[in-house]
Design a protein around this motif. Structure first.
Motif, short mmCIF file in Angstrom:
data_model
loop_
_atom_site.label_atom_id
_atom_site.label_comp_id
_atom_site.label_asym_id
_atom_site.label_seq_id
_atom_site.Cartn_x
_atom_site.Cartn_y
_atom_site.Cartn_z
N GLY A 1 0.81 -1.21 0.00
CA GLY A 1 0.00 0.00 0.00
C GLY A 1 0.85 1.26 0.00
N TRP A 2 0.36 2.29 -0.68
CA TRP A 2 0.98 3.61 -0.69
C TRP A 2 -0.09 4.66 -0.37
N THR A 3 0.25 5.57 0.53
CA THR A 3 -0.67 6.65 0.90
C THR A 3 0.06 7.97 0.79
N ILE A 4 -0.50 8.92 0.03
CA ILE A 4 0.10 10.23 -0.16
C ILE A 4 -0.90 11.30 0.24
N THR A 5 -0.47 12.22 1.10
CA THR A 5 -1.35 13.28 1.61
C THR A 5 -0.67 14.63 1.46
N GLY A 6 -1.44 15.66 1.12
CA GLY A 6 -0.96 17.03 1.08
C GLY A 6 -2.04 17.97 1.57
N GLY A 7 -1.64 19.08 2.19
CA GLY A 7 -2.67 20.00 2.67
C GLY A 7 -2.12 21.31 3.16
N LEU A 8 -3.05 22.18 3.60
CA LEU A 8 -2.74 23.51 4.12
C LEU A 8 -3.44 23.72 5.45
N GLY A 9 -2.77 24.41 6.38
CA GLY A 9 -3.36 24.80 7.65
C GLY A 9 -3.23 26.29 7.85
#
Length: 414
Positions: A312-320
């Motif tokens: 499995g591969w999980t990629i996350t990106g975001g802004l706070g």
């Protein structure tokens, strides 16, 4: 110079909008491994939280592949998944440049329940797996360049238990009036694991980069029973397992993982964050169980948990963003690669998460987050790999399904 004005209180937002997404990632992942509390800037902190996940995977166009073992009559569609909760609790303490975290989590699990009234009942009626994880992780910081380098290490004790029920033999009347023809596997075991990692932080810029490895956990003593008391011996008089409970044993490994996390202030009170995680789910193919009462083990085991996973591969990106001294928020996008390989319903998922943090005082922080995602479409059929045939009992398809999650947590720090 704008980044120097960044408020470090918003750095905890990386857990907000992304926290729900791994809860329905591929394989058997639930809460996963999370040691973010170790980086808390306070000397002591206590945190507790809960995640509620509601996946809505529906199976369609189901077909009994092998009617020679008894034709199963029922619906060609079924609701496969069940909602579930994931708890977390952690206690962090710091002395000088050393920090330690004690935590409780439930990293792995599964609950599928298509029921007994579909044509795939010989594949499964219900399966549930639960885990409990007790961890201790410490780190030590020292100055390097403009920031601090952190060495991380720890261990954890893990317990796993579960069961699986399926239709073993469709029974004719009058046997069906007294027996339902189902069998049940119960199992449990425990094991130990360890973790190691490094991190580099520049608090002035809210910058942090961490790389953490979690080891495999050997479950080489998976013990339990196979209960076939609902399948009378009259169905097959030569079968020594029908009509009785048989003790069994098997072995498996919980996967190791490697996760890279990054975050950085990009403007006053704005934070960008991201992560990449690899999980070694290909360790789990077919987990076979054999009798321990002296009876010979049938080819392929008395029963088995057939998974046929890939990594499995999980990629996350975001802004706070910090809006006021008391309120902050975050948004994220997560892609998770499905672990199924033509057998099973774990396809890719895309998830959007949002979260908010309320800090009424400098000692209390309340977080709430939600996520909505899409479980992409696909099908499950007969697959042969490594000399093992998967999916030779039922085939089915599924469309793009929704999944939703809510989480909340409370942290007290001093």
């Amino acid at each position: 110079m704008a980044a120097r004005m960044f408020s470090r209180s918003v750095t905890s937002l990386i857990i907000l909008s992304a926290v729900a997404s791994p809860s329905f990632a591929g394989g058997l992942e639930r809460g996963g491994y999370n040691i973010d509390q170790l980086f808390d800037t306070s000397q002591f902190s206590v945190q507790t939280g809960m995640i509620y996940v509601n996946p809505q995977r529906k199976l369609n166009n189901a077909r009994d592949v092998d009617p020679t073992d008894g034709t199963v009559r029922g619906s060609t569609s079924a609701d496969e998944t069940e909602p579930y909760y994931i708890p977390y609790a952690g206690l962090k303490a710091g002395v000088g440049d050393a920090d330690c975290l004690l935590d409780y989590s439930e990293p792995f699990g599964a609950h599928t329940n298509p029921g007994a009234n579909w044509v795939g009942a010989q594949s499964q009626i219900e399966t549930e797996i639960k885990s409990r994880n007790y961890g201790a992780t410490c780190s030590y910081r020292f100055d390097v360049g403009p920031g601090q380098f952190r060495v991380i290490g720890g261990g954890f004790y893990q317990h796993i238990e579960g069961f699986r029920t399926r239709l073993v033999a469709p029974l004719p009347f009058p046997l069906s009036a007294a027996f339902d023809g189902t069998g049940r596997l119960d199992l449990e075991d425990n094991g130990w694991g360890w973790r190691a990692g490094v991190a580099y932080e520049i608090p002035e810029y809210a910058f942090r980069a961490s790389l953490v490895y979690n080891s495999r956990v050997d479950y080489d003593n998976l013990t339990g029973t196979v209960d076939l008391t609902q399948v009378p011996g009259a169905v097959s008089p030569g079968n020594p397992f029908f009509g009785r409970v048989t003790p069994v044993k098997g072995s498996a490994e919980a996967p190791d993982s490697l996760e890279l996390k990054l975050q950085s202030g990009i403007a006053p009170d704005w934070l960008a964050f991201g992560s990449v995680k690899w999980m070694n789910w290909s360790l789990l193919q077919s987990v076979q169980f054999c009798p321990t009462n002296g009876l010979p083990c049938p080819a392929g085991g008395l029963t088995s948990l057939d998974l046929h996973y890939r990594d499995g591969w999980t990629i996350t990106g975001g802004l706070g963003h910090k809006f006021t001294d008391k309120w902050a928020g975050a948004v994220s996008l997560t892609w998770d690669r499905g672990t199924s390989q033509g057998y099973g319903s774990q396809t890719d998922s895309w998830t959007v998460g949002v979260g908010a943090a309320y800090t009424p005082t400098e000692n209390i922080e309340w977080r709430v987050a939600g996520a909505v995602g899409v479980l992409t479409s696909g099908s499950s059929g007969t697959v042969t790999s490594g000399g093992i045939t998967y999916g030779n009992d039922v085939t089915y398809s599924f469309g793009n399904d929704l999944v939703a999650a809510l989480s909340t947590s409370l942290k007290v720090k001093f």
